[in-house]
Design an enzyme around this catalytic site. Structure first.
Site, PDB file in Angstrom:
ATOM      1  N   ASP A   1       0.857  -1.186   0.000  1.00 36.73           N
ATOM      2  CA  ASP A   1       0.000   0.000   0.000  1.00 36.73           C
ATOM      3  C   ASP A   1       0.896   1.240   0.000  1.00 36.73           C
ATOM      4  OD1 ASP A   1      -1.689   2.217   1.087  1.00 36.73           O
ATOM      5  OD2 ASP A   1      -3.175   0.620   1.254  1.00 36.73           O
ATOM      6  N   ILE A   2       0.573   2.245  -0.801  1.00 38.00           N
ATOM      7  CA  ILE A   2       1.426   3.441  -0.870  1.00 38.00           C
ATOM      8  C   ILE A   2       1.253   4.343   0.350  1.00 38.00           C
ATOM      9  CG2 ILE A   2       1.561   3.472  -3.389  1.00 38.00           C
ATOM     10  CD1 ILE A   2      -0.478   5.824  -3.298  1.00 38.00           C
TER      11      ILE A   2
ATOM     12  N   HIS B   1     -10.308  -4.652  -3.599  1.00 37.86           N
ATOM     13  CA  HIS B   1      -8.999  -4.860  -2.996  1.00 37.86           C
ATOM     14  C   HIS B   1      -9.131  -5.246  -1.532  1.00 37.86           C
ATOM     15  CE1 HIS B   1      -9.829  -0.505  -2.673  1.00 37.86           C
ATOM     16  NE2 HIS B   1      -9.082  -0.491  -1.580  1.00 37.86           N
ATOM     17  N   LEU B   2      -8.344  -6.232  -1.165  1.00 35.35           N
ATOM     18  CA  LEU B   2      -8.278  -6.730   0.205  1.00 35.35           C
ATOM     19  C   LEU B   2      -7.113  -6.049   0.904  1.00 35.35           C
ATOM     20  CD1 LEU B   2      -9.003  -8.842   2.469  1.00 35.35           C
ATOM     21  CD2 LEU B   2      -7.293 -10.327   1.388  1.00 35.35           C
ATOM     22  N   HIS B   3      -7.395  -5.401   2.033  1.00 38.35           N
ATOM     23  CA  HIS B   3      -6.328  -4.839   2.861  1.00 38.35           C
ATOM     24  C   HIS B   3      -5.772  -5.952   3.738  1.00 38.35           C
ATOM     25  CE1 HIS B   3      -6.824  -0.482   2.120  1.00 38.35           C
ATOM     26  NE2 HIS B   3      -8.062  -0.843   1.819  1.00 38.35           N
TER      27      HIS B   3
END
Length: 151
Positions: free
Chosen positions: A36-37, A105-107
């Site tokens: 993740d950015i 999207h899965l965190h």
């Protein structure tokens, strides 16, 4: 390959190896995991399908195994990074309208005790904004049993 609906989607670009800045952690034929950015914790990754799927509300019962594979990839990346106790990890999805990118999207976040206090509110499980992958799988199973016409 990204579909037309994902042509300008940043996650489609990353999934199709068209973003030089993304740090890919793991990849399969259908999924990509990258950093993740704007990480909320020391380990914060996103797992996305290569095929453009807008969000959790775009899923049906046939996607339950996809959600499970997304979680398995996220857990594998955590293990590769030295996180072996999944009790210190949080895996989940933001629910619309609380999504920042219109691509499923899965965190994958660990350790949970080190989630930034400034970002913690975004990742509280079982809220209207964020649900665990297990809850999403259960929701997909139950909603389709209550109303089979959704499938």
């Amino acid at each position: 390959m990204a579909t037309n609906s994902g042509r300008n989607c940043i996650f489609c670009l990353i999934a199709n190896d068209q973003d030089e800045e993304a740090e890919i952690m793991k990849e399969s034929d259908e999924l990509v995991c990258f950093k993740d950015i704007n990480p909320a914790a020391p380990h914060h990754y996103l797992v996305v399908p290569k095929r453009h799927i807008h969000c959790c509300f775009s899923l049906h019962r046939g996607h339950i195994s996809l959600v499970k594979r997304m979680a398995e990839m996220g857990e594998a990346v955590l293990r590769e990074q030295g996180i072996t106790d999944m009790k210190v990890a949080r895996l989940g999805f933001h629910m619309p309208p609380y999504i920042s990118v219109g691509h499923l999207h899965l965190h994958v976040i660990a350790p949970t005790c080190q989630i930034s206090p400034y970002m913690e509110y975004k990742f509280i499980p079982e809220t209207v904004a964020f649900i665990t992958e297990e809850s999403l799988r259960n929701w997909l199973w139950n909603i389709n049993h209550q109303n089979p016409s959704i499938i």
